[in-house]
Structure formats: C-alpha cells, structure tokens
Motif scaffolding. Sequence first.
Motif, PDB file in Angstrom:
ATOM      1  N   ILE A 120      -8.225  67.103  36.698  1.00  0.00           N
ATOM      2  CA  ILE A 120      -7.217  68.001  37.271  1.00  0.00           C
ATOM      3  C   ILE A 120      -7.093  69.271  36.445  1.00  0.00           C
ATOM      4  O   ILE A 120      -7.247  70.381  36.964  1.00  0.00           O
ATOM      5  CB  ILE A 120      -5.864  67.274  37.378  1.00  0.00           C
ATOM      6  N   TYR A 121      -6.801  69.146  35.135  1.00  0.00           N
ATOM      7  CA  TYR A 121      -6.569  70.370  34.362  1.00  0.00           C
ATOM      8  C   TYR A 121      -7.865  71.095  34.008  1.00  0.00           C
ATOM      9  O   TYR A 121      -7.816  72.208  33.480  1.00  0.00           O
ATOM     10  CB  TYR A 121      -5.727  70.101  33.111  1.00  0.00           C
ATOM     11  N   SER A 122      -9.020  70.490  34.288  1.00  0.00           N
ATOM     12  CA  SER A 122     -10.292  71.203  34.157  1.00  0.00           C
ATOM     13  C   SER A 122     -10.808  71.695  35.498  1.00  0.00           C
ATOM     14  O   SER A 122     -11.917  72.244  35.566  1.00  0.00           O
ATOM     15  CB  SER A 122     -11.347  70.298  33.506  1.00  0.00           C
ATOM     16  N   CYS A 123     -10.026  71.480  36.557  1.00  0.00           N
ATOM     17  CA  CYS A 123     -10.377  71.939  37.907  1.00  0.00           C
ATOM     18  C   CYS A 123     -11.732  71.392  38.360  1.00  0.00           C
ATOM     19  O   CYS A 123     -12.495  72.075  39.054  1.00  0.00           O
ATOM     20  CB  CYS A 123     -10.378  73.463  37.976  1.00  0.00           C
ATOM     21  N   GLY A 124     -12.033  70.163  37.956  1.00  0.00           N
ATOM     22  CA  GLY A 124     -13.276  69.532  38.373  1.00  0.00           C
ATOM     23  C   GLY A 124     -14.511  70.021  37.652  1.00  0.00           C
ATOM     24  O   GLY A 124     -15.632  69.661  38.044  1.00  0.00           O
ATOM     25  N   ALA A 229       7.587  85.293  40.378  1.00  0.00           N
ATOM     26  CA  ALA A 229       7.388  84.665  39.082  1.00  0.00           C
ATOM     27  C   ALA A 229       5.941  84.205  38.934  1.00  0.00           C
ATOM     28  O   ALA A 229       5.352  83.651  39.850  1.00  0.00           O
ATOM     29  CB  ALA A 229       8.337  83.476  38.930  1.00  0.00           C
ATOM     30  N   THR A 230       5.375  84.453  37.766  1.00  0.00           N
ATOM     31  CA  THR A 230       4.000  84.053  37.512  1.00  0.00           C
ATOM     32  C   THR A 230       3.940  82.576  37.163  1.00  0.00           C
ATOM     33  O   THR A 230       4.947  81.955  36.838  1.00  0.00           O
ATOM     34  CB  THR A 230       3.414  84.879  36.361  1.00  0.00           C
ATOM     35  N   SER A 231       2.742  82.012  37.225  1.00  0.00           N
ATOM     36  CA  SER A 231       2.542  80.612  36.888  1.00  0.00           C
ATOM     37  C   SER A 231       1.210  80.472  36.174  1.00  0.00           C
ATOM     38  O   SER A 231       0.352  81.358  36.269  1.00  0.00           O
ATOM     39  CB  SER A 231       2.565  79.743  38.154  1.00  0.00           C
ATOM     40  N   PRO A 232       0.985  79.364  35.456  1.00  0.00           N
ATOM     41  CA  PRO A 232      -0.305  79.178  34.776  1.00  0.00           C
ATOM     42  C   PRO A 232      -1.487  79.075  35.728  1.00  0.00           C
ATOM     43  O   PRO A 232      -2.628  79.128  35.280  1.00  0.00           O
ATOM     44  CB  PRO A 232      -0.102  77.859  34.013  1.00  0.00           C
ATOM     45  N   LEU A 233      -1.224  78.940  37.019  1.00  0.00           N
ATOM     46  CA  LEU A 233      -2.309  78.784  37.985  1.00  0.00           C
ATOM     47  C   LEU A 233      -2.707  80.094  38.649  1.00  0.00           C
ATOM     48  O   LEU A 233      -3.580  80.085  39.526  1.00  0.00           O
ATOM     49  CB  LEU A 233      -1.897  77.782  39.075  1.00  0.00           C
ATOM     50  N   HIS A 243      -8.506  72.474  44.505  1.00  0.00           N
ATOM     51  CA  HIS A 243      -8.893  71.238  43.813  1.00  0.00           C
ATOM     52  C   HIS A 243      -7.710  70.657  43.049  1.00  0.00           C
ATOM     53  O   HIS A 243      -7.454  69.443  43.112  1.00  0.00           O
ATOM     54  CB  HIS A 243     -10.052  71.529  42.854  1.00  0.00           C
ATOM     55  N   VAL A 244      -6.990  71.509  42.315  1.00  0.00           N
ATOM     56  CA  VAL A 244      -5.830  71.037  41.558  1.00  0.00           C
ATOM     57  C   VAL A 244      -4.767  70.480  42.500  1.00  0.00           C
ATOM     58  O   VAL A 244      -4.188  69.409  42.250  1.00  0.00           O
ATOM     59  CB  VAL A 244      -5.252  72.180  40.702  1.00  0.00           C
ATOM     60  N   LYS A 245      -4.521  71.185  43.585  1.00  0.00           N
ATOM     61  CA  LYS A 245      -3.500  70.750  44.540  1.00  0.00           C
ATOM     62  C   LYS A 245      -3.850  69.397  45.148  1.00  0.00           C
ATOM     63  O   LYS A 245      -2.985  68.516  45.289  1.00  0.00           O
ATOM     64  CB  LYS A 245      -3.355  71.811  45.636  1.00  0.00           C
ATOM     65  N   GLU A 246      -5.107  69.207  45.500  1.00  0.00           N
ATOM     66  CA  GLU A 246      -5.522  67.955  46.140  1.00  0.00           C
ATOM     67  C   GLU A 246      -5.568  66.797  45.148  1.00  0.00           C
ATOM     68  O   GLU A 246      -5.019  65.714  45.408  1.00  0.00           O
ATOM     69  CB  GLU A 246      -6.903  68.142  46.777  1.00  0.00           C
ATOM     70  N   LYS A 247      -6.212  67.014  43.995  1.00  0.00           N
ATOM     71  CA  LYS A 247      -6.413  65.924  43.046  1.00  0.00           C
ATOM     72  C   LYS A 247      -5.122  65.531  42.336  1.00  0.00           C
ATOM     73  O   LYS A 247      -4.971  64.370  41.936  1.00  0.00           O
ATOM     74  CB  LYS A 247      -7.470  66.323  42.012  1.00  0.00           C
ATOM     75  N   TYR A 248      -4.201  66.468  42.173  1.00  0.00           N
ATOM     76  CA  TYR A 248      -2.943  66.109  41.510  1.00  0.00           C
ATOM     77  C   TYR A 248      -2.177  65.078  42.338  1.00  0.00           C
ATOM     78  O   TYR A 248      -1.698  64.071  41.805  1.00  0.00           O
ATOM     79  CB  TYR A 248      -2.085  67.352  41.289  1.00  0.00           C
ATOM     80  N   GLY A 317      -7.880  72.751  29.094  1.00  0.00           N
ATOM     81  CA  GLY A 317      -8.666  72.876  30.313  1.00  0.00           C
ATOM     82  C   GLY A 317      -8.705  74.297  30.822  1.00  0.00           C
ATOM     83  O   GLY A 317      -8.513  75.260  30.067  1.00  0.00           O
ATOM     84  N   THR A 318      -8.922  74.429  32.125  1.00  0.00           N
ATOM     85  CA  THR A 318      -9.026  75.745  32.748  1.00  0.00           C
ATOM     86  C   THR A 318      -7.692  76.470  32.742  1.00  0.00           C
ATOM     87  O   THR A 318      -7.636  77.689  32.627  1.00  0.00           O
ATOM     88  CB  THR A 318      -9.543  75.600  34.184  1.00  0.00           C
TER      89      THR A 318
END
Length: 387
Positions: A120-124, A229-233, A243-248, A317-318
């Motif tokens: 997840i945090y490496s985005c696959g 507001a910004t986010s780490p994504l 990928h993050v949205k699905e796998k999380y 990760g990413t």
Amino acid sequence: MAKKVTRNSTANTLNFRPPTDVKFDKNKGTKPLPDPTSIKNIILLMIVHLCRKVLFIDPNIKVGVYILLVFFGSILGDVLPIPGTYFSRKDNLFNVYFVKLSWGWTMSFVGSFIYLTSNIYSCGDKAQIRKHFLRLLLATINWFFWTNLFVYIEDSYGYCSKAIVRGRKSCLTKGFTWNGFSISGHTFILIYCTLIIMEEAKALVNWDSIKDHVRNEEHNRSSEDSSGATSPLDSLTSEQFDHVKEKYGQFTPYIRVAFIGMTLLALIWDVMLLATIIYFHSTPEKFVASVIAVLLWFFTYRFLFHRRILSLLPGDGTFRYMNPTQPLQSLSVRRSSLAGKATDKIPKFLGMPLNPMRNPSSIAINPAEDSFLTRSVATTDALSQSR
C-alpha cells in the motif's frame, strides 16, 4: 423652488443597507465525511487498540527490561529453590509447537504483515517491496549463523562425562552428560523475534490516517478548486492513487489480523522467555545470548536500516503517512499537512464570510445601486451645508 428635504425624510432615505451579492465557493463546505463504521469493525478496532499497547512500547525500554530480567532473574533461578511447573518440562505444548518453531511463526506473520502494508505505502512498487523484505532476509541470515555458531561452540569446547567418548551426539546417545558452554538459543531467538515484531509493527502507526488522506485527496482531485487542504497523496499519479485506494480497503482487515497475531506471538515469546530464565541454562549462557540478540537488533534497525543501508525502515514508501524517526507519537495527532493553510483571516462558516460587510472584495454593486448611493451622499452634504 427646490423642494425642502426634512430631517426625518433624510433619515428614512439613509436608513438602508446596500444590497450585496455574496459569491459562494461551491467547493468549500463540502468536505466528505467518513463512512459509517459497523459494530464488527468497532470490535476489531478495540482489539487492535489493545494490541498497540503491547507492541508500541518503546523498544529501548524493552531492551533494558530484557537485559535486567535475564541477569537478575537467572541469578534468582540459580539460587532460589523454585518448584517445577508445566513450563519447566521440555515437552510442554508451548515449547514443542511454538518455541522450537518460533522463527517460522515469526517470519510467517511478520512476512505477511510486511507484504500487505508495503504494497500500500509503496503503491505496488515491487522494487520497494523487495527492499522491505530484505530486512527479513538479513534477520534470517543472522538467526541461522548465530544459532549454528552456538552449537559449534558447545560441540567444540565441551567434553563428555565419560572421557573415552568423543562428540556431543555420541555422548548423549550413550546416556552420558555433555559438559560445555551452551549459549541459550531459546533466549537469543525469543528476544530477537520479539524485537523484530516490535520494529515491524511500527508500520501500523497512523495507519488509519491513510483512509482520511484518500478521502480528502479524492475530494481535492474531483473539485475544481486547487486551494484546498493538501495531503501526502497529492504527488501520486492517478494509477498510484487508485492502487492505494483499492488496496487499502482490501488489505486493511488482513493487516489488522496479522497485527493481532504478531501481538499474540510477542506475548507467548515473553512468557516462554521467563520460563527459560527460571528453569533452563546457566546465568552466563543466557546473558551472553541476550546481549547478542540486542546487539543484532541495534546494528540492523538502529544503524543499517536507519541509514537506509541494504533496506528501508518500516513505513518508508512512495508517500509518507507517518514520521518514521518518531514512530511512537500519539496516534490522535494528524499530520499538519491535513490542516491546510488559511488564505485569509476573515471568519467563515461553510465557505461564507460571517460578516460580508468586512470583506469588500466579496460585495458586488451594480451601476444603478452605485448612482443611488452617490445621490444619497450628495443629499447629506447639502443638508450639512444648509445648517
């Protein structure tokens, strides 16, 4: 003759508020809310919360407790006549099916946990996932080398109670006693496994915040306003974000189950370590084993991985959803990037200024209203001059 304007009529004329046309920002005040949580999920989160209390203890404190417990506990076990219990038997259930297979149990749960979280945090990214698995590979090499070294030292520098018999295996097979410096492999492996579990479990720190980041980032990408507001994504590509949205959502329940399993293993290892300290091996044999386990943990996680040598730290990760240099911060603290930066100092509610008159830029006056206001001001000036 000009019509005389009375004071009352002037007051009535000036008693008005210019009509305003406040422009609403459609993108503000529509921040998405979290999805409702089921009772089953709440119970699971409560169990995970209790497990956090066990695994999120500062490893530096745990190391100090281990060293002191092994040293003083072993001395007490040698001096005091402690009665035998079920755990003093070598054929007890926990020793046969857990301690003797402790490395396999630990690698199974920790390996599953690393794969699910790093995916997840490496985005696959397979290259990053392999780097995270290098930690387990190096730990396995350490385990294999040192446990075999302990056996070699015992075989090479020991002797049989029957002088004519050579070799540890032959001595024990014939019913004699082998006297040697048997460094406690159980003490070594139980402490080392527990420290590895505690370090790898740090990937779950602030894990629930990823769900908030995904929700906010999805809202930001679907809205036209880029001042949210910004986010780490926000630096992820569309494929990485999907990928993050699905796998999380897909992996998080299994991650929590693996985390609970790691907690149970850590508790079993601590109980069996206490039994080993009390009933088995001598004080020097257990103390040397504990020191070697602690030094290996320190060299790998505090030196190599902290400097990104050979591998990465858990959670790297990413994108960054936690601060890996301070992994034991309060879980209730959200990243400052989620707070956003205020674009002005005007108080607002749901994107609308609380007092529109204090924000001249938000007031639009048409030409007809402007001329009416000019005539009213001119009338007031004429009255003041006639007085």
